[in-house]
Design a protein around this motif. Structure first.
Motif, PDB file in Angstrom:
ATOM      1  N   ASN A   5     -28.222   6.641 -39.946  1.00  0.00           N
ATOM      2  CA  ASN A   5     -27.344   7.782 -40.185  1.00  0.00           C
ATOM      3  C   ASN A   5     -26.645   7.682 -41.543  1.00  0.00           C
ATOM      4  O   ASN A   5     -25.481   8.044 -41.693  1.00  0.00           O
ATOM      5  CB  ASN A   5     -26.284   7.888 -39.070  1.00  0.00           C
ATOM      6  CG  ASN A   5     -26.913   8.129 -37.707  1.00  0.00           C
ATOM      7  OD1 ASN A   5     -27.917   8.818 -37.596  1.00  0.00           O
ATOM      8  ND2 ASN A   5     -26.328   7.552 -36.661  1.00  0.00           N
ATOM      9  N   GLY A   6     -27.390   7.155 -42.515  1.00  0.00           N
ATOM     10  CA  GLY A   6     -26.852   7.082 -43.859  1.00  0.00           C
ATOM     11  C   GLY A   6     -25.904   5.928 -44.108  1.00  0.00           C
ATOM     12  O   GLY A   6     -25.349   5.802 -45.198  1.00  0.00           O
ATOM     13  N   SER A   7     -25.688   5.060 -43.108  1.00  0.00           N
ATOM     14  CA  SER A   7     -24.778   3.932 -43.270  1.00  0.00           C
ATOM     15  C   SER A   7     -25.507   2.621 -43.023  1.00  0.00           C
ATOM     16  O   SER A   7     -26.580   2.598 -42.423  1.00  0.00           O
ATOM     17  CB  SER A   7     -23.594   4.061 -42.300  1.00  0.00           C
ATOM     18  OG  SER A   7     -24.057   4.016 -40.961  1.00  0.00           O
ATOM     19  N   VAL A   8     -24.913   1.532 -43.491  1.00  0.00           N
ATOM     20  CA  VAL A   8     -25.509   0.211 -43.336  1.00  0.00           C
ATOM     21  C   VAL A   8     -24.947  -0.453 -42.089  1.00  0.00           C
ATOM     22  O   VAL A   8     -23.730  -0.611 -41.960  1.00  0.00           O
ATOM     23  CB  VAL A   8     -25.206  -0.668 -44.565  1.00  0.00           C
ATOM     24  CG1 VAL A   8     -25.836  -2.049 -44.404  1.00  0.00           C
ATOM     25  CG2 VAL A   8     -25.716  -0.003 -45.826  1.00  0.00           C
ATOM     26  N   PRO A   9     -25.796  -0.851 -41.134  1.00  0.00           N
ATOM     27  CA  PRO A   9     -25.291  -1.530 -39.939  1.00  0.00           C
ATOM     28  C   PRO A   9     -24.970  -2.992 -40.247  1.00  0.00           C
ATOM     29  O   PRO A   9     -25.742  -3.680 -40.900  1.00  0.00           O
ATOM     30  CB  PRO A   9     -26.463  -1.422 -38.956  1.00  0.00           C
ATOM     31  CG  PRO A   9     -27.684  -1.356 -39.823  1.00  0.00           C
ATOM     32  CD  PRO A   9     -27.258  -0.627 -41.075  1.00  0.00           C
ATOM     33  N   PHE A  10     -23.814  -3.452 -39.822  1.00  0.00           N
ATOM     34  CA  PHE A  10     -23.425  -4.840 -39.986  1.00  0.00           C
ATOM     35  C   PHE A  10     -23.338  -5.479 -38.610  1.00  0.00           C
ATOM     36  O   PHE A  10     -22.661  -4.966 -37.713  1.00  0.00           O
ATOM     37  CB  PHE A  10     -22.071  -4.963 -40.685  1.00  0.00           C
ATOM     38  CG  PHE A  10     -22.096  -4.559 -42.132  1.00  0.00           C
ATOM     39  CD1 PHE A  10     -22.784  -5.324 -43.055  1.00  0.00           C
ATOM     40  CD2 PHE A  10     -21.424  -3.426 -42.563  1.00  0.00           C
ATOM     41  CE1 PHE A  10     -22.809  -4.964 -44.401  1.00  0.00           C
ATOM     42  CE2 PHE A  10     -21.438  -3.065 -43.899  1.00  0.00           C
ATOM     43  CZ  PHE A  10     -22.137  -3.833 -44.822  1.00  0.00           C
ATOM     44  N   GLY A  11     -23.994  -6.612 -38.428  1.00  0.00           N
ATOM     45  CA  GLY A  11     -23.952  -7.310 -37.160  1.00  0.00           C
ATOM     46  C   GLY A  11     -23.634  -8.775 -37.364  1.00  0.00           C
ATOM     47  O   GLY A  11     -23.326  -9.232 -38.464  1.00  0.00           O
ATOM     48  N   GLY A  12     -23.720  -9.543 -36.287  1.00  0.00           N
ATOM     49  CA  GLY A  12     -23.496 -10.974 -36.370  1.00  0.00           C
ATOM     50  C   GLY A  12     -22.141 -11.320 -36.945  1.00  0.00           C
ATOM     51  O   GLY A  12     -21.100 -10.836 -36.484  1.00  0.00           O
ATOM     52  N   TYR A  25     -13.956 -10.361 -38.147  1.00  0.00           N
ATOM     53  CA  TYR A  25     -14.172  -8.975 -37.708  1.00  0.00           C
ATOM     54  C   TYR A  25     -13.361  -7.955 -38.498  1.00  0.00           C
ATOM     55  O   TYR A  25     -13.778  -6.792 -38.657  1.00  0.00           O
ATOM     56  CB  TYR A  25     -13.841  -8.842 -36.217  1.00  0.00           C
ATOM     57  CG  TYR A  25     -12.358  -8.842 -35.907  1.00  0.00           C
ATOM     58  CD1 TYR A  25     -11.647  -7.647 -35.780  1.00  0.00           C
ATOM     59  CD2 TYR A  25     -11.662 -10.035 -35.753  1.00  0.00           C
ATOM     60  CE1 TYR A  25     -10.280  -7.648 -35.517  1.00  0.00           C
ATOM     61  CE2 TYR A  25     -10.312 -10.055 -35.487  1.00  0.00           C
ATOM     62  CZ  TYR A  25      -9.620  -8.865 -35.370  1.00  0.00           C
ATOM     63  OH  TYR A  25      -8.280  -8.872 -35.116  1.00  0.00           O
ATOM     64  N   ASN A  26     -12.186  -8.342 -39.004  1.00  0.00           N
ATOM     65  CA  ASN A  26     -11.302  -7.369 -39.670  1.00  0.00           C
ATOM     66  C   ASN A  26     -11.321  -7.511 -41.193  1.00  0.00           C
ATOM     67  O   ASN A  26     -10.420  -7.036 -41.879  1.00  0.00           O
ATOM     68  CB  ASN A  26      -9.872  -7.519 -39.151  1.00  0.00           C
ATOM     69  CG  ASN A  26      -9.284  -8.906 -39.397  1.00  0.00           C
ATOM     70  OD1 ASN A  26     -10.008  -9.831 -39.761  1.00  0.00           O
ATOM     71  ND2 ASN A  26      -7.981  -9.050 -39.175  1.00  0.00           N
ATOM     72  N   TRP A  27     -12.362  -8.106 -41.725  1.00  0.00           N
ATOM     73  CA  TRP A  27     -12.492  -8.240 -43.171  1.00  0.00           C
ATOM     74  C   TRP A  27     -13.082  -6.966 -43.781  1.00  0.00           C
ATOM     75  O   TRP A  27     -13.810  -6.227 -43.128  1.00  0.00           O
ATOM     76  CB  TRP A  27     -13.430  -9.402 -43.494  1.00  0.00           C
ATOM     77  CG  TRP A  27     -12.796 -10.765 -43.400  1.00  0.00           C
ATOM     78  CD1 TRP A  27     -11.952 -11.212 -42.428  1.00  0.00           C
ATOM     79  CD2 TRP A  27     -12.978 -11.851 -44.302  1.00  0.00           C
ATOM     80  NE1 TRP A  27     -11.598 -12.511 -42.661  1.00  0.00           N
ATOM     81  CE2 TRP A  27     -12.219 -12.930 -43.802  1.00  0.00           C
ATOM     82  CE3 TRP A  27     -13.717 -12.011 -45.467  1.00  0.00           C
ATOM     83  CZ2 TRP A  27     -12.168 -14.164 -44.458  1.00  0.00           C
ATOM     84  CZ3 TRP A  27     -13.680 -13.243 -46.113  1.00  0.00           C
ATOM     85  CH2 TRP A  27     -12.900 -14.308 -45.613  1.00  0.00           C
ATOM     86  N   HIS A  28     -12.768  -6.751 -45.038  1.00  0.00           N
ATOM     87  CA  HIS A  28     -13.491  -5.743 -45.810  1.00  0.00           C
ATOM     88  C   HIS A  28     -14.842  -6.350 -46.191  1.00  0.00           C
ATOM     89  O   HIS A  28     -14.906  -7.459 -46.728  1.00  0.00           O
ATOM     90  CB  HIS A  28     -12.719  -5.361 -47.080  1.00  0.00           C
ATOM     91  CG  HIS A  28     -11.405  -4.702 -46.806  1.00  0.00           C
ATOM     92  ND1 HIS A  28     -11.302  -3.418 -46.313  1.00  0.00           N
ATOM     93  CD2 HIS A  28     -10.131  -5.149 -46.951  1.00  0.00           C
ATOM     94  CE1 HIS A  28     -10.031  -3.098 -46.172  1.00  0.00           C
ATOM     95  NE2 HIS A  28      -9.301  -4.126 -46.548  1.00  0.00           N
ATOM     96  N   VAL A  29     -15.907  -5.622 -45.917  1.00  0.00           N
ATOM     97  CA  VAL A  29     -17.256  -6.134 -46.162  1.00  0.00           C
ATOM     98  C   VAL A  29     -17.977  -5.203 -47.131  1.00  0.00           C
ATOM     99  O   VAL A  29     -18.002  -3.985 -46.937  1.00  0.00           O
ATOM    100  CB  VAL A  29     -18.059  -6.246 -44.842  1.00  0.00           C
ATOM    101  CG1 VAL A  29     -19.464  -6.779 -45.117  1.00  0.00           C
ATOM    102  CG2 VAL A  29     -17.333  -7.154 -43.855  1.00  0.00           C
ATOM    103  N   PHE A  30     -18.575  -5.785 -48.177  1.00  0.00           N
ATOM    104  CA  PHE A  30     -19.336  -5.017 -49.155  1.00  0.00           C
ATOM    105  C   PHE A  30     -20.715  -5.638 -49.296  1.00  0.00           C
ATOM    106  O   PHE A  30     -20.851  -6.851 -49.419  1.00  0.00           O
ATOM    107  CB  PHE A  30     -18.620  -5.022 -50.522  1.00  0.00           C
ATOM    108  CG  PHE A  30     -17.224  -4.476 -50.475  1.00  0.00           C
ATOM    109  CD1 PHE A  30     -16.989  -3.126 -50.655  1.00  0.00           C
ATOM    110  CD2 PHE A  30     -16.145  -5.319 -50.241  1.00  0.00           C
ATOM    111  CE1 PHE A  30     -15.697  -2.621 -50.603  1.00  0.00           C
ATOM    112  CE2 PHE A  30     -14.852  -4.835 -50.186  1.00  0.00           C
ATOM    113  CZ  PHE A  30     -14.632  -3.475 -50.366  1.00  0.00           C
ATOM    114  N   LYS A  31     -21.719  -4.788 -49.289  1.00  0.00           N
ATOM    115  CA  LYS A  31     -23.087  -5.263 -49.446  1.00  0.00           C
ATOM    116  C   LYS A  31     -23.655  -4.766 -50.767  1.00  0.00           C
ATOM    117  O   LYS A  31     -23.633  -3.574 -51.055  1.00  0.00           O
ATOM    118  CB  LYS A  31     -23.980  -4.777 -48.305  1.00  0.00           C
ATOM    119  CG  LYS A  31     -25.432  -5.254 -48.431  1.00  0.00           C
ATOM    120  CD  LYS A  31     -26.275  -4.801 -47.259  1.00  0.00           C
ATOM    121  CE  LYS A  31     -27.720  -5.228 -47.426  1.00  0.00           C
ATOM    122  NZ  LYS A  31     -27.889  -6.683 -47.392  1.00  0.00           N
TER     123      LYS A  31
END
Length: 319
Positions: A5-12, A25-31
């Motif tokens: 849906n146009g977004s990047v899934p983050f897991g693990g 879990y509450n970090w800002h994440v950038f890929k």
């Protein structure tokens, strides 16, 4: 990684679910998508006339860091550079440069996930691996962009191999690795022209392997472990590592391979990969463990269905 849906899934270990990822879990994440072929190290002004390509991965990295600093990353209390596979190699190569972006008050560390690509000078395929990295260095003009501490001792080609770079890294670094790294065994032992159908089938399904092929994999494990041990021999507690024996490549973005790894047969010192990394990152305890017991490649799977596996994992994490 596929888009949904146009977004990047983050897991693990990148998941926003605190149940399965209590530490991050509450970090800002950038890929940063890997798109340059040089682990973001190239900076060639001229355009390749034959293919109309630019080799300027270093500028991509610098532009992303500038943007993240602009929107507030420099004020972070905790910062972590990580990557998987080629991204894991990029993490190693950029680790100290990343640390230099922050004030001393920030806890800055790096995690390389499946990025420890070995040269294995005296192991089969060494000439092929060196020739391949020579091609990367030549194509992307890396002769002067690789870490100077390494270039003072080795050729630019050898300075793409982590075993020659890691000893000089000053920033705390954690290595998540398999001694039976699936990608390296599938891809880096033989050149494409030398890969037989038998080896191809074996490396894609261990059930098809004969004992000659298993012996090659065991020899790879021996070389990998000895290379890593030599690399970290003089390291302090700033180094962490989790080296298992599952036939696997890539961990951080997958629940089964990181936060729930113990329940698919991939735990060390009674910890999952995510717990080991979390304890090391937040200075709760050191973690330096290798699986020295299992000398055969194995699939790490579970017979449980997903809900059952997740319940066991959740109860274990919060026990």
């Amino acid at each position: 990684m596929s888009l949904k849906n146009g977004s990047v899934p983050f897991g693990g270990m990148l998941d926003h679910n605190s149940t399965f990822n209590p530490d991050f879990y509450n970090w800002h994440v950038f890929k940063i998508f890997y798109c340059d072929g040089s682990s973001f190290m190239s900076d060639v002004e001229n355009v390749d006339p034959k293919h109309n390509l630019t080799y300027r991965g270093a500028r991509i990295y610098d532009a992303m860091m500038d943007e993240l600093l602009r929107i507030g990353m420099g004020n972070a209390k905790n910062a972590l550079l990580s990557g998987t596979s080629a991204g894991g190699l990029a993490t190693i190569l950029h680790c100290d440069k990343f640390q230099a972006l922050f004030h001393n008050a920030t806890r800055v560390k790096c995690i390389s996930d499946s990025g420890f690509f070995i040269h294995g000078e005296h192991f089969m395929g060494a000439d092929w691996r060196e020739a391949f990295f020579f091609g990367v260095v030549s194509t992307h003009g890396l002769m002067n962009t690789l870490p100077t501490s390494c270039l003072s001792k080795f050729s630019p080609t050898l300075c793409l191999f982590p075993e020659n770079v890691v000893p000089d890294i000053q920033t705390p670094l954690f290595l998540i690795e398999s001694a039976f790294d699936l990608y390296q065994i599938q891809t880096n032992l033989f050149s494409p022209s030398d890969t037989s159908p038998r080896w191809y089938n074996c490396t894609r399904n261990l059930m098809f392997c004969n004992w000659t092929e298993i012996k090659i994999m065991k020899d790879f494990r021996y070389t990998f472990i000895n290379t890593l041990k030599s690399t970290i021999a003089d390291s302090s507690s700033r180094r962490g590592y989790f080296v298992h024996s599952c036939y696997l490549h890539g961990h951080m973005n997958y629940k089964r391979s990181s936060t729930c790894s113990s329940f698919v047969g991939n735990g060390l010192a009674n910890k999952t990969i995510a717990q080991a990394v979390g304890d090391w990152y937040f200075d709760r305890s050191e973690f330096q463990e290798m699986d020295m017991l299992n000398d055969l490649p194995r699939y790490c799977t579970s017979t449980d269905d997903q809900p059952t596996l997740e319940k066991k994992c959740r109860d274990y994490i919060h026990r």
